[in-house]
Design an enzyme around this catalytic site. Structure first.
Site, PDB file in Angstrom:
ATOM      1  N   GLU A 105     -16.918  -8.169  -2.667  1.00 23.85           N
ATOM      2  CA  GLU A 105     -15.455  -7.989  -2.871  1.00 23.85           C
ATOM      3  C   GLU A 105     -14.913  -9.201  -2.723  1.00 23.85           C
ATOM      4  O   GLU A 105     -13.726  -9.317  -3.525  1.00 23.85           O
ATOM      5  CB  GLU A 105     -15.083  -6.949  -1.583  1.00 23.85           C
ATOM      6  CG  GLU A 105     -15.591  -5.585  -1.697  1.00 23.85           C
ATOM      7  CD  GLU A 105     -14.446  -4.865  -2.473  1.00 23.85           C
ATOM      8  OE1 GLU A 105     -13.553  -5.423  -3.285  1.00 23.85           O
ATOM      9  OE2 GLU A 105     -14.654  -3.319  -2.717  1.00 23.85           O
ATOM     10  N   TYR A 139      -1.567  -7.941  17.454  1.00 22.94           N
ATOM     11  CA  TYR A 139      -0.595  -7.382  18.161  1.00 22.94           C
ATOM     12  C   TYR A 139      -0.295  -8.132  19.193  1.00 22.94           C
ATOM     13  O   TYR A 139       0.453  -7.688  20.290  1.00 22.94           O
ATOM     14  CB  TYR A 139      -0.890  -5.716  18.146  1.00 22.94           C
ATOM     15  CG  TYR A 139      -1.020  -5.244  16.783  1.00 22.94           C
ATOM     16  CD1 TYR A 139       0.122  -4.611  16.116  1.00 22.94           C
ATOM     17  CD2 TYR A 139      -2.300  -4.955  16.372  1.00 22.94           C
ATOM     18  CE1 TYR A 139      -0.094  -4.099  15.015  1.00 22.94           C
ATOM     19  CE2 TYR A 139      -2.391  -4.108  15.064  1.00 22.94           C
ATOM     20  CZ  TYR A 139      -1.304  -3.825  14.463  1.00 22.94           C
ATOM     21  OH  TYR A 139      -1.364  -3.188  13.115  1.00 22.94           O
ATOM     22  N   ARG A 190     -10.570   7.781   4.239  1.00 21.67           N
ATOM     23  CA  ARG A 190     -10.629   6.829   2.988  1.00 21.67           C
ATOM     24  C   ARG A 190     -11.858   6.152   2.578  1.00 21.67           C
ATOM     25  O   ARG A 190     -11.814   4.966   2.114  1.00 21.67           O
ATOM     26  CB  ARG A 190      -9.466   5.668   3.786  1.00 21.67           C
ATOM     27  CG  ARG A 190      -8.340   6.179   4.232  1.00 21.67           C
ATOM     28  CD  ARG A 190      -7.330   5.214   4.433  1.00 21.67           C
ATOM     29  NE  ARG A 190      -6.108   5.231   5.086  1.00 21.67           N
ATOM     30  CZ  ARG A 190      -5.184   6.103   4.966  1.00 21.67           C
ATOM     31  NH1 ARG A 190      -5.248   6.926   4.025  1.00 21.67           N
ATOM     32  NH2 ARG A 190      -4.094   5.877   5.953  1.00 21.67           N
ATOM     33  N   CYS A 207       0.047   4.370   1.668  1.00 25.99           N
ATOM     34  CA  CYS A 207      -0.443   5.395   2.602  1.00 25.99           C
ATOM     35  C   CYS A 207       0.822   5.767   3.518  1.00 25.99           C
ATOM     36  O   CYS A 207       0.987   6.980   3.875  1.00 25.99           O
ATOM     37  CB  CYS A 207      -1.571   5.154   3.433  1.00 25.99           C
ATOM     38  SG  CYS A 207      -1.525   3.662   4.310  1.00 25.99           S
ATOM     39  N   LYS A 253     -11.160  -7.254   7.594  1.00 24.48           N
ATOM     40  CA  LYS A 253     -10.523  -6.194   8.567  1.00 24.48           C
ATOM     41  C   LYS A 253     -11.402  -5.090   8.609  1.00 24.48           C
ATOM     42  O   LYS A 253     -12.055  -4.678   7.863  1.00 24.48           O
ATOM     43  CB  LYS A 253      -9.362  -5.895   7.987  1.00 24.48           C
ATOM     44  CG  LYS A 253      -8.456  -4.612   8.547  1.00 24.48           C
ATOM     45  CD  LYS A 253      -7.169  -4.226   7.855  1.00 24.48           C
ATOM     46  CE  LYS A 253      -6.733  -3.298   8.715  1.00 24.48           C
ATOM     47  NZ  LYS A 253      -5.513  -2.471   7.860  1.00 24.48           N
ATOM     48  N   LYS A 293     -12.211  -4.881   3.667  1.00 22.83           N
ATOM     49  CA  LYS A 293     -11.331  -3.583   4.551  1.00 22.83           C
ATOM     50  C   LYS A 293     -12.295  -2.537   4.570  1.00 22.83           C
ATOM     51  O   LYS A 293     -12.449  -1.721   3.549  1.00 22.83           O
ATOM     52  CB  LYS A 293     -10.095  -3.334   4.016  1.00 22.83           C
ATOM     53  CG  LYS A 293      -9.285  -2.379   4.791  1.00 22.83           C
ATOM     54  CD  LYS A 293      -7.990  -2.106   4.473  1.00 22.83           C
ATOM     55  CE  LYS A 293      -6.871  -1.132   5.358  1.00 22.83           C
ATOM     56  NZ  LYS A 293      -5.594  -0.472   4.684  1.00 22.83           N
ATOM     57  N   CYS A 343       0.847  -1.038   0.039  1.00 21.34           N
ATOM     58  CA  CYS A 343      -0.065   0.096   0.155  1.00 21.34           C
ATOM     59  C   CYS A 343       0.826   1.381  -0.024  1.00 21.34           C
ATOM     60  O   CYS A 343       2.041   1.077   0.048  1.00 21.34           O
ATOM     61  CB  CYS A 343      -1.034   0.087   1.194  1.00 21.34           C
ATOM     62  SG  CYS A 343      -2.260   1.347   1.309  1.00 21.34           S
ATOM     63  N   SER A 390      -5.172  -2.317  15.432  1.00 25.44           N
ATOM     64  CA  SER A 390      -4.461  -1.849  16.579  1.00 25.44           C
ATOM     65  C   SER A 390      -5.616  -1.105  17.482  1.00 25.44           C
ATOM     66  O   SER A 390      -5.220  -1.124  18.713  1.00 25.44           O
ATOM     67  CB  SER A 390      -3.750  -0.420  15.772  1.00 25.44           C
ATOM     68  OG  SER A 390      -4.940   0.451  15.248  1.00 25.44           O
ATOM     69  N   CYS A 446      -3.784   6.400  -0.048  1.00 26.10           N
ATOM     70  CA  CYS A 446      -3.000   4.979  -0.407  1.00 26.10           C
ATOM     71  C   CYS A 446      -3.113   4.820  -1.945  1.00 26.10           C
ATOM     72  O   CYS A 446      -3.008   3.771  -2.653  1.00 26.10           O
ATOM     73  CB  CYS A 446      -4.068   3.906  -0.061  1.00 26.10           C
ATOM     74  SG  CYS A 446      -4.551   3.830   1.791  1.00 26.10           S
ATOM     75  N   ARG A 448      -2.295   4.379  12.618  1.00 29.52           N
ATOM     76  CA  ARG A 448      -1.576   5.351  11.763  1.00 29.52           C
ATOM     77  C   ARG A 448      -0.548   6.431  12.385  1.00 29.52           C
ATOM     78  O   ARG A 448       0.158   6.900  11.842  1.00 29.52           O
ATOM     79  CB  ARG A 448      -2.827   6.389  11.368  1.00 29.52           C
ATOM     80  CG  ARG A 448      -3.766   5.658  10.398  1.00 29.52           C
ATOM     81  CD  ARG A 448      -5.038   6.363  10.091  1.00 29.52           C
ATOM     82  NE  ARG A 448      -5.949   5.423   9.253  1.00 29.52           N
ATOM     83  CZ  ARG A 448      -7.126   5.638   8.738  1.00 29.52           C
ATOM     84  NH1 ARG A 448      -7.776   6.689   8.842  1.00 29.52           N
ATOM     85  NH2 ARG A 448      -7.664   4.727   7.944  1.00 29.52           N
TER      86      ARG A 448
END
Ligand code: PBG
Length: 332
Positions: free
Chosen positions: A241, A321, A225, A126, A256, A203, A124, A282, A134, A213
């Site tokens: 999709e 994470y 976005r 971004c 996501k 997404k 990507c 995140s 992006c 970010r």
């Protein structure tokens, strides 16, 4: 009194009475081998720059990333997804495909130390554009927006560069139409027909990406976005999709974020039955960490419950994470 009931003959509590039996009839299990650990890499040596909103995570230089991978593999986590923070940004994100780009250099070093680990590259722009969107911008539509078709050739360059540097799997995350077909064709032409594509197929334009970010230094400098990522209100569209990405050649697909979209995870798994990843993003991580720091929740139990719910919903792989903590806890 119990005329229309199977009680007392049927008592589901019988299966819960003995702790060992409870374990044996458990339907879902978690394995550190299902986890994919995100790593944020930046140029330099000896750099470990903590990310404020993601306790336990840091931007790492390649040598530090090697140490992180060492530690993860000791715990049974063998798959990683790399995000790059480049030294320079420009309007088109050219640092993303430069010969010496931060992902390519880091990959080469990681591969030298860990030839048999699995390294996934997020594909990507971004993190690489000075405007934080992006892809390439244009006003073709009458609005300043990511130009879908003008971005695709750059995306192919980025993927091929990462493939050359040793990526084991490429994961386009920009939600561009046609991205999987373009990448497949580009990889095949460059001699990487064997390399699989994990598409961020569904997404959503989510506020749960906030801490990322900061971590990746990639917030959009204007707007949001919403013109490329999906509307959180839509579920049926996610199936379209995914169907399109599979037709274009995606080998694995992703939903996501994970937690507010477990219904989508379940529907994709049931409809397509293909290898499915979910991204425990995140903001989902930060909420658990923040509440745990205040002593408001039991971090260990909440984390394992969350990861279990993602698995139960139908995800085969979980980008998280929490991977290292969870792997430690699963060992007991
Ligand atoms: C885009 C990308 C994003 C995330 C992964 N890949 C951010 C975005 O779309 O703004 C978010 C991951 C997270 O929040 O953990 N390169």
């Amino acid at each position: 009194m119990y005329a229309n009931s199977r009680f007392p003959a049927t008592r589901l509590r019988r299966l819960r009475y003995h702790p060992l039996l409870r374990r044996m009839v458990r339907e879902t299990s978690l394995d550190p081998g299902d986890f994919i650990l995100p790593l944020f890499v930046r140029p330099g040596r000896g750099v470990r720059q903590p990310i404020r909103s993601m306790p336990g995570h840091a931007q790492l230089s390649a040598d530090e990333a090697v140490k992180e991978v060492d530690a993860a593999r000791q715990l049974g986590v063998h798959a990683f997804i790399l995000f790059g923070i480049p030294a320079h940004k420009d309007a088109i994100g050219s640092a993303a495909w430069a010969g010496d780009n931060v992902i390519a250099l880091t990959l080469q070093e990681l591969k030298r130390h860990h030839p048999d680990a699995l390294f996934i590259t997020d594909e990507c722009f971004c993190e690489y554009t000075d405007h934080g969107h992006c892809g390439v911008l244009s006003e073709r539509t009458g609005m300043r927006d990511v130009d879908n078709d003008a971005t695709l050739p750059n995306l192919v360059r980025q993927c091929v560069r990462h493939a050359e540097a040793g990526a084991d799997l490429v994961a386009p995350s920009g939600m561009l139409d046609g991205m999987v077909a373009a990448i497949r064709q580009g990889l095949d032409a460059a001699g990487f027909a064997h390399l699989p594509i994990l598409s961020y197929a569904a997404k959503y334009a989510s506020a749960f990406y906030g801490p990322f970010r900061e971590a990746a230094e990639s917030p959009p400098s204007f707007g949001d976005r919403g013109s490329y990522q999906m509307d959180p209100a839509n579920g049926d569209e996610a199936l379209r999709e995914v169907a399109l990405d599979l037709e274009e050649g995606a080998d694995l697909v992703m939903v996501k974020p994970a937690l507010s979209y477990l219904d989508v995870v379940r529907r994709v798994k049931e409809r397509f039955g293909v290898p499915l990843a979910a991204y425990n993003v995140s903001g989902e991580y930060a909420m658990v960490k923040a509440a745990a720091e205040r002593g408001w929740i039991d971090e260990r139990r909440v984390t394992l419950e969350i990861l279990m719910s993602i698995k139960r919903a139908g995800a085969d792989l979980i980008l998280t994470y929490h991977a290292l903590d969870a792997a430690r806890w699963l060992r007991g």
